[in-house]
Design an enzyme around this catalytic site. Structure first.
Site, short mmCIF file in Angstrom:
data_model
loop_
_atom_site.label_atom_id
_atom_site.label_comp_id
_atom_site.label_asym_id
_atom_site.label_seq_id
_atom_site.Cartn_x
_atom_site.Cartn_y
_atom_site.Cartn_z
N THR A 74 0.85 -1.19 0.00
CA THR A 74 0.00 0.00 0.00
C THR A 74 0.89 1.24 0.00
O THR A 74 0.68 2.18 -0.78
CB THR A 74 -0.94 0.00 1.23
OG1 THR A 74 -1.78 -1.15 1.13
CG2 THR A 74 -1.79 1.25 1.28
N GLN A 181 0.97 -9.68 -6.41
CA GLN A 181 0.48 -11.07 -6.49
C GLN A 181 1.36 -11.98 -7.35
O GLN A 181 1.28 -13.20 -7.24
CB GLN A 181 -0.96 -11.10 -7.02
CG GLN A 181 -1.97 -10.40 -6.10
CD GLN A 181 -2.28 -11.17 -4.83
OE1 GLN A 181 -1.95 -12.36 -4.69
NE2 GLN A 181 -2.90 -10.51 -3.87
N CYS A 328 -10.34 -6.66 0.89
CA CYS A 328 -10.43 -5.24 1.22
C CYS A 328 -11.83 -4.69 1.06
O CYS A 328 -12.17 -3.68 1.65
CB CYS A 328 -9.48 -4.44 0.34
SG CYS A 328 -7.84 -5.12 0.33
N1 PLP Z 1 -1.78 -4.58 -4.27
C1 PLP Z 1 -2.33 -5.78 -4.42
C2 PLP Z 1 -2.56 -6.32 -5.79
C3 PLP Z 1 -2.70 -6.53 -3.30
O1 PLP Z 1 -3.27 -7.72 -3.46
C4 PLP Z 1 -2.47 -5.99 -2.01
C5 PLP Z 1 -2.90 -6.72 -0.80
O2 PLP Z 1 -4.06 -6.76 -0.45
C6 PLP Z 1 -1.87 -4.73 -1.91
C7 PLP Z 1 -1.53 -4.05 -3.06
C8 PLP Z 1 -1.58 -4.09 -0.57
O3 PLP Z 1 -0.47 -4.72 0.01
P1 PLP Z 1 -0.13 -4.54 1.56
O4 PLP Z 1 -1.07 -5.43 2.31
O5 PLP Z 1 1.30 -5.00 1.68
O6 PLP Z 1 -0.27 -3.11 1.90
#
Ligand code: PLP
Length: 407
Positions: A74, A181, A328
């Site tokens: 994120t 991913q 999410c």
């Molecule tokens: N981008 C994608 C494609 C994700 O699947 C996720 C996880 O939910 C994120 C970003 C966010 O990652 P993080 O949990 O390390 O902040």
């Protein structure tokens, strides 16, 4: 077989015991601050961070100093989109992205729009794939960044990154990808992919939560970036904050494991996913595959079960950890924007389940899950008047109320 079964590996993955083992010293005796230059604790911590940086660089085929550690993807996504946008504001104000990005990208773009940036959200095809030609057509003289997700976290579709990257390169526009991913699981060579920036997260590859990285190309072109965080000037002044040494060690180890086990894991987990898909689809009618039939994450299966509410189905198979839509957005009962972007209608989107298979799943677990799903869908459909009518050959599209009841 132990219950419950975990099959939600796109949301997060368990820590691999080998990763935990690598992290343990840095959670206990080796607790130093990697920025402490005056004693052995600091040196050991710094060495550990250097090792992790080198491990990631090997997977990405880049140099270690092109990696910035963050608190997760994120943050990496925010940093890439906003950091580039503000650094190149004098050159232009246009960003190209897609409708099926993770919220970390979409919401970063939305925030920039409020500050005068213009964003093109490219549509995807029925499989959730972005057309490289559409990227080319969307380019403007003011375009400063293209950001396209590598593999989608809901439907698993893998975008043609190398093709899009080439277009970006030819146009002289920076290219970022949310690689969360697919990173490490697939060949992540940034030269082959023509990627200038890539977001990475440890907890999707059997590493710890709360740690990630952003790959930032150093040469051809040298990238400017405005930091999101001001402070002690860590990570080449791009990301201030004391480094999460155990987390970083875990991220490095988790990525390194894939270098030796990638092919074997793809075969094994991909085989289990195919078995799950074939068993379910072979035993139930009115089941639809979401996402691309072949260009998809090997651990991903996303299915719509017509005449069955996804939430009811999840309740019926409580012993298996699955997800309807992405984690999410699962707090709300809104249809998945990713599925809607692929053209799935809202009713069918509500009947969708995401199966995320991973490293520690077994064939026994897959067979048990398939059995539960088939049993549960059949049971729920017995209670569905619409399904009954469908069986009797009644054309449901002619029934005015059916559409709403079905939603
Ligand atoms: N981008 C994608 C494609 C994700 O699947 C996720 C996880 O939910 C994120 C970003 C966010 O990652 P993080 O949990 O390390 O902040």
């Amino acid at each position: 077989m132990r219950l419950p079964i975990y099959m939600d590996h796109h949301a997060t993955t368990p820590l691999d015991p080998r990763v935990l083992e690598a992290m343990m010293p840095y959670l206990t005796t080796e607790f130093g601050n990697a920025a402490s230059r005056t004693h052995v604790w600091g040196w050991h911590a710094e060495n550990a961070v250097d090792t992790a940086r080198a491990q990631l660089a090997e997977v990405l085929n880049c140099t270690p100093d092109e990696i910035i550690f963050t608190s997760g993807a994120t943050e990496s996504d925010n940093m890439a989109v906003k950091g580039i946008a503000w650094a190149y504001r004098d050159k232009g104000n246009h960003i190209i992205t897609t409708a099926t990005e993770h919220k970390a990208i979409l919401d970063s773009c939305k925030a920039l729009e409020k500050d005068g940036f213009e964003v093109t959200y490219l549509p995807v095809d029925r499989y959730g794939m972005v057309d490289p030609d559409a990227v080319k057509k969307a380019l403007r003289p003011t375009t400063i960044l293209i950001t396209v997700i590598w593999a989608n976290n809901e439907i698993g579709t893998i975008n043609p990154l190398a093709e899009i990257g080439k277009i970006a390169q030819e146009a002289g526009v920076l290219f970022h990808t949310d690689g969360v991913q697919a990173f490490a699981k697939y060949d992540s060579d940034v030269e082959k992919l023509h990627v200038d920036l890539m977001s990475i997260s440890a907890h999707k590859i059997y590493g710890p939560k709360g740690v990630g990285a952003l790959y930032i190309r150093k040469k051809r072109p040298r990238i400017k970036m405005v930091p999101l965080m001001d402070g002690g000037g860590h990570e080449k002044k791009l990301r201030s904050g004391t480094l999460n040494v155990p987390g970083i060690v875990g991220l490095g180890k988790a990525a390194a494991i894939y270098l030796t086990e990638r092919d074997e894991e793809r075969c094994r987990v991909g085989g289990l996913r195919d078995r799950l898909r074939d068993t379910i689809m072979g035993n139930l009618d009115y089941v639809y595959l979401n996402g691309h039939p072949t260009e998809r994450l090997y651990g991903n299966l996303n299915l719509s079960f017509e005449f069955v509410e996804g939430e009811s189905l999840l309740m019926g198979i409580k012993n298996v950890a699955l997800s309807s839509g992405s984690a999410c957005t699962s707090a709300s009962l809104e249809s998945s924007y990713v599925l809607l972007a692929t053209g799935v209608d809202e009713g069918l989107a509500h009947t969708s389940i995401r199966f995320g298979l991973g490293r520690f799943n077994t064939q026994e677990e897959v067979d048990y899950t398939a059995h539960l799903v088939i049993q549960s869908v059949n049971r729920l459909r017995e209670l569905s008047p619409l399904y009954e009518m469908k069986l009797q050959g009644i054309d449901l599209s002619k029934i005015e109320w059916a559409e709403n009841a079905h939603h």
